[in-house]
Motif scaffolding. Structure first.
Motif, PDB file in Angstrom:
ATOM      1  N   UNK A 250       0.832  -1.202   0.000  1.00 20.61           N
ATOM      2  CA  UNK A 250       0.000   0.000   0.000  1.00 20.61           C
ATOM      3  C   UNK A 250       0.869   1.255   0.000  1.00 20.61           C
ATOM      4  N   UNK A 251       2.064   1.171   0.542  1.00 19.68           N
ATOM      5  CA  UNK A 251       2.945   2.344   0.585  1.00 19.68           C
ATOM      6  C   UNK A 251       3.834   2.376  -0.654  1.00 19.68           C
ATOM      7  N   UNK A 252       4.078   3.584  -1.162  1.00 17.28           N
ATOM      8  CA  UNK A 252       4.994   3.755  -2.281  1.00 17.28           C
ATOM      9  C   UNK A 252       6.440   3.583  -1.874  1.00 17.28           C
ATOM     10  N   UNK A 253       6.693   3.432  -0.583  1.00 16.84           N
ATOM     11  CA  UNK A 253       8.045   3.159  -0.099  1.00 16.84           C
ATOM     12  C   UNK A 253       8.098   1.674   0.240  1.00 16.84           C
ATOM     13  N   UNK A 254       8.808   0.895  -0.563  1.00 18.93           N
ATOM     14  CA  UNK A 254       8.767  -0.565  -0.380  1.00 18.93           C
ATOM     15  C   UNK A 254       9.477  -1.027   0.897  1.00 18.93           C
ATOM     16  N   UNK A 255      10.241  -0.138   1.545  1.00 16.31           N
ATOM     17  CA  UNK A 255      10.789  -0.501   2.864  1.00 16.31           C
ATOM     18  C   UNK A 255       9.656  -0.765   3.859  1.00 16.31           C
ATOM     19  N   UNK A 256       8.484  -0.180   3.584  1.00 15.03           N
ATOM     20  CA  UNK A 256       7.336  -0.332   4.497  1.00 15.03           C
ATOM     21  C   UNK A 256       6.584  -1.631   4.249  1.00 15.03           C
ATOM     22  N   UNK A 257       6.940  -2.338   3.180  1.00 15.52           N
ATOM     23  CA  UNK A 257       6.118  -3.474   2.752  1.00 15.52           C
ATOM     24  C   UNK A 257       6.549  -4.769   3.439  1.00 15.52           C
ATOM     25  N   UNK A 258       5.592  -5.442   4.046  1.00 11.83           N
ATOM     26  CA  UNK A 258       5.890  -6.747   4.617  1.00 11.83           C
ATOM     27  C   UNK A 258       5.553  -6.891   6.090  1.00 11.83           C
ATOM     28  N   UNK A 259       4.878  -5.890   6.668  1.00  5.66           N
ATOM     29  CA  UNK A 259       4.536  -5.973   8.098  1.00  5.66           C
ATOM     30  C   UNK A 259       3.713  -7.225   8.390  1.00  5.66           C
ATOM     31  N   UNK A 260       2.884  -7.647   7.421  1.00  5.49           N
ATOM     32  CA  UNK A 260       1.998  -8.802   7.680  1.00  5.49           C
ATOM     33  C   UNK A 260       2.581 -10.106   7.137  1.00  5.49           C
ATOM     34  N   UNK A 261       3.811 -10.064   6.645  1.00  6.72           N
ATOM     35  CA  UNK A 261       4.365 -11.280   6.036  1.00  6.72           C
ATOM     36  C   UNK A 261       4.547 -12.392   7.077  1.00  6.72           C
ATOM     37  N   UNK A 262       4.974 -12.036   8.273  1.00  7.01           N
ATOM     38  CA  UNK A 262       5.157 -13.057   9.318  1.00  7.01           C
ATOM     39  C   UNK A 262       3.833 -13.745   9.633  1.00  7.01           C
ATOM     40  N   UNK A 263       2.767 -12.950   9.746  1.00  2.00           N
ATOM     41  CA  UNK A 263       1.441 -13.511  10.025  1.00  2.00           C
ATOM     42  C   UNK A 263       0.973 -14.414   8.891  1.00  2.00           C
ATOM     43  N   UNK A 264       1.306 -14.013   7.665  1.00  2.00           N
ATOM     44  CA  UNK A 264       0.952 -14.827   6.496  1.00  2.00           C
ATOM     45  C   UNK A 264       1.692 -16.168   6.553  1.00  2.00           C
ATOM     46  N   UNK A 265       2.981 -16.115   6.900  1.00  2.00           N
ATOM     47  CA  UNK A 265       3.786 -17.353   6.941  1.00  2.00           C
ATOM     48  C   UNK A 265       3.288 -18.293   8.037  1.00  2.00           C
ATOM     49  N   UNK A 266       2.776 -17.727   9.129  1.00  2.00           N
ATOM     50  CA  UNK A 266       2.302 -18.554  10.241  1.00  2.00           C
ATOM     51  C   UNK A 266       1.163 -19.466   9.779  1.00  2.00           C
ATOM     52  N   UNK A 267       0.353 -18.963   8.825  1.00  2.00           N
ATOM     53  CA  UNK A 267      -0.799 -19.736   8.350  1.00  2.00           C
ATOM     54  C   UNK A 267      -0.560 -20.359   6.970  1.00  2.00           C
ATOM     55  N   UNK A 268       0.648 -20.181   6.434  1.00  2.00           N
ATOM     56  CA  UNK A 268       0.956 -20.668   5.084  1.00  2.00           C
ATOM     57  C   UNK A 268       1.104 -22.190   5.155  1.00  2.00           C
ATOM     58  N   UNK A 269       0.280 -22.885   4.384  1.00  2.00           N
ATOM     59  CA  UNK A 269       0.174 -24.329   4.564  1.00  2.00           C
ATOM     60  C   UNK A 269       1.505 -25.076   4.487  1.00  2.00           C
ATOM     61  N   UNK A 270       2.349 -24.793   3.502  1.00  5.21           N
ATOM     62  CA  UNK A 270       3.610 -25.551   3.431  1.00  5.21           C
ATOM     63  C   UNK A 270       4.509 -25.360   4.659  1.00  5.21           C
ATOM     64  N   UNK A 271       4.202 -24.363   5.503  1.00  3.70           N
ATOM     65  CA  UNK A 271       5.056 -24.129   6.673  1.00  3.70           C
ATOM     66  C   UNK A 271       4.399 -24.552   7.981  1.00  3.70           C
ATOM     67  N   UNK A 272       3.244 -25.212   7.897  1.00  2.00           N
ATOM     68  CA  UNK A 272       2.521 -25.534   9.130  1.00  2.00           C
ATOM     69  C   UNK A 272       3.352 -26.422  10.058  1.00  2.00           C
ATOM     70  N   UNK A 273       4.235 -27.243   9.472  1.00  2.00           N
ATOM     71  CA  UNK A 273       5.080 -28.111  10.306  1.00  2.00           C
ATOM     72  C   UNK A 273       6.327 -27.399  10.806  1.00  2.00           C
ATOM     73  N   UNK A 274       6.556 -26.181  10.369  1.00  2.00           N
ATOM     74  CA  UNK A 274       7.752 -25.430  10.779  1.00  2.00           C
ATOM     75  C   UNK A 274       7.322 -24.095  11.390  1.00  2.00           C
ATOM     76  N   UNK A 275       6.633 -24.158  12.528  1.00  2.00           N
ATOM     77  CA  UNK A 275       5.991 -22.942  13.055  1.00  2.00           C
ATOM     78  C   UNK A 275       6.993 -21.867  13.490  1.00  2.00           C
TER      79      UNK A 275
END
Lengths: 254, 325
Positions: free
Chosen positions: A83-108
């Motif tokens: 959402x921000x034009x500054x890509x340094x700001x991008x990725x705040x929710x990536x950790x939350x996404x990975x927590x529920x990302x199916x291929x990583x369910x065994x590697x919490x």
């Protein structure tokens, strides 16, 4: 003729979904098909956002491998574009996404490493602020605790991790195989601090009581309230440590 | 397999274009207003010499060794916030004139530009006091999503009105004239009615902004769309040109068709050097920049490219756009 806003929305939808059917109707006929031409832009958009995630999550990339990371990051871009034009700001929710990302369910623990990566990224780019001189705190100490508020350094993050993401983060980035081999995943939660001072970005740990105290201070609670959040005889020492380490920049009386 | 371009990541004494008044009363008053805001005491003007686009791999070398270069340009969005990157560029700024080249303000957005982003650009400019500030003729933001690329606009009267409004907003916030760059494009919209060079000339006349003429982008777009690159250069108003960009591009085959991709990943191509000479003959001496963003080479390679551009500047015939330097 469609309005500019509609053209931009049509083009944007093709970049987001990869479905160029509607947008292609907006494009003038040329040697290159409209779909191929739109795909040039789509590739740049997705690869730019993925590269930004790679830069902000270097330990996750190394831990999961470049190919896996690209695939997870592309899925994240599709689900949560910047959402921000500054890509340094991008990725705040990536950790939350990975927590529920199916291929990583065994590697919490991967999501915890991502949280450390992100906190480090925030600390690297946070606004500059002059740390509070421990000497100046003598003045603050005269303010009644129930009226004293401390201002945290803009780079300070507090993380409560179920797995030792900070240890994995460091071992992965330093390619420390023996630390990884000796890793003990149990024993959590772990309370991690990330901040930046004159020596660069720092990653450290505090006790549960210390974490409760600092979390309350960072949330803008008074010194008195923060102390009461988890009273412990170690808090005055922790406070002195925080001041020496540049984790606070100012104080005020409310 | 389609090529991937580098993600887009980033001032000048006022000169009133002579043709401005022909575009209506609004232009002249705005230009006068802009001219008052320029020439801040701490700003080093960017000279009409060949500078280098400074990227992270060379930032430390430049800060510590101060190699020969007349000026540097950096991407504005890379210096939001604080930390060591900003501290290092501030050190560099003490010794070299600087240009801030923005990539994400999305001046083509029909929904207007992002006020928070513009505020950060203004803060960055206040801190670094650049001699030039530039952005692109493109959009990248729609309904709150940033598409991380310089997306092409339909060149229509409606788009011109919107871009003018957004450039006005940018110049009002920064209190100075900005330069707007022509993009490389890979498609054209059915509805485009105005040639790109006329669109830019009208934008400059209506808003008082300058034009950043990217000669490689003209070449790339001209090849991709069958335009006449020389006619494009001839169609730009020399007095509005505030800077020239040079970069390398790649040739790709996509669906059996040759497409030039502006990847900033190689030396400037020979036909682009030829077009550069033609541009200098028309525009006169201007600040010129070497950009390289993919497979970034040793700093000395950038200096070699800049030296070649400098030769071009030295060869400008006397009288080329006299007085426009």
């Amino acid at each position: 003729m469609p309005a500019l806003l509609d053209i931009e929305r049509g083009f944007a939808a093709a970049l987001r979904t990869g479905d160029c059917t509607m947008a292609a109707e907006l494009i003038a006929p040329a040697g290159v098909s409209a779909g191929d031409a739109i795909t040039i832009y789509r590739n740049t958009f997705v690869s730019g956002a993925v590269k930004a995630l790679k830069l902000s999550h270097p330990a996750v990339e190394r831990l999961t491998g470049a190919e896996f990371f690209d695939s997870a990051a592309s899925a994240f871009v599709a689900a949560s574009p910047p959402s921000s034009g500054c890509l340094d700001d991008y990725g705040a929710e990536f950790a939350g996404f990975l927590r529920l990302y199916e291929p990583l369910l065994d590697l919490p623990y991967v999501a915890g490493v991502a949280r450390v990566d992100w906190a480090v990224n925030l600390a690297l780019h946070a606004d500059d602020a002059k740390p509070l001189d421990p000497g100046e705190f003598d003045v603050a100490a005269r303010i009644p605790p129930e009226r004293l508020v401390l201002v945290p350094h803009p780079s300070l993050s507090l993380l409560r991790l179920y797995y030792p993401g900070d240890v994995i983060w460091r071992a992965v980035l330093e390619r420390d195989e023996s630390a990884l081999a000796a890793l003990e995943l149990r024993g959590g939660p772990f309370f991690v601090l990330v901040w930046r001072n004159a020596d660069g970005v720092q990653v450290g740990r505090v006790s549960e009581a210390g974490f409760a105290f600092l979390s309350a201070l960072c949330a803008g609670r008074t010194f008195g309230e923060s102390f009461d959040a988890a009273p412990s005889p170690e808090l005055p020492v922790l406070l002195a440590e925080c001041l020496a380490a540049g984790r606070f920049t100012d104080f005020r009386e409310i | 397999m389609l090529s991937v371009r580098p993600a887009p990541h980033t001032p000048q004494a006022a000169r009133l274009p002579a043709y401005a008044d022909s575009f209506g009363g609004r232009a002249a008053s705005q230009l006068v207003r802009r001219s008052l805001g320029e020439g801040g005491a701490e700003r080093s003007p960017v000279p009409a010499q060949a500078g280098i686009g400074l990227r992270f791999p060379h930032q430390r070398l430049v800060a510590e060794q101060r190699p020969a270069a007349p000026w540097f340009e950096v991407h504005t969005e890379n210096y939001f916030g604080g930390g060591t990157r900003l501290a290092s560029i501030e050190r560099i700024r003490e010794h070299y004139p600087l240009s801030l080249h923005g990539t994400a303000l999305s001046l083509g957005s029909a929904g207007g530009i992002d006020a928070a982003h513009l505020k950060r650009v203004a803060e960055c400019a206040a801190r670094l006091q650049p001699g030039l500030i530039s952005e692109h003729l493109s959009f990248s933001r729609v309904d709150g999503i940033y598409y991380a690329d310089l997306l092409p606009l339909p060149l229509t009267e409606e788009a011109l009105t919107i871009v003018c409004r957004n450039v006005d907003t940018m110049q009002d916030a920064l209190k100075r004239r900005v330069l707007i760059e022509n993009p490389s494009t890979y498609l054209q919209f059915r509805h485009s009615a105005i040639p790109e060079w006329e669109f830019l000339a009208a934008l400059a006349a209506r808003t008082g902004c300058g034009i950043l003429c990217d000669v490689n982008n003209i070449y790339v777009s001209a090849c991709n769309h069958g335009w006449d690159a020389l006619a494009y250069v001839s169609g730009l108003p020399p007095d509005a040109i505030g800077e020239i960009h040079l970069a390398g591009h790649a040739e790709c085959m996509i669906g059996g068709v040759k497409v030039l991709i502006d990847n900033h990943g190689s030396r400037v191509a020979e036909p682009v050097w030829d077009l550069f000479d033609a541009a200098l003959r028309r525009f006169g001496p201007k600040p010129v920049l070497i950009e390289w963003d993919t497979d970034i080479p040793e700093f000395s390679v950038l200096q070699e490219e800049a030296a070649r551009a400098e030769l071009g500047l030295c060869r400008i015939p006397a009288g080329a756009n006299a007085g426009a330097a």
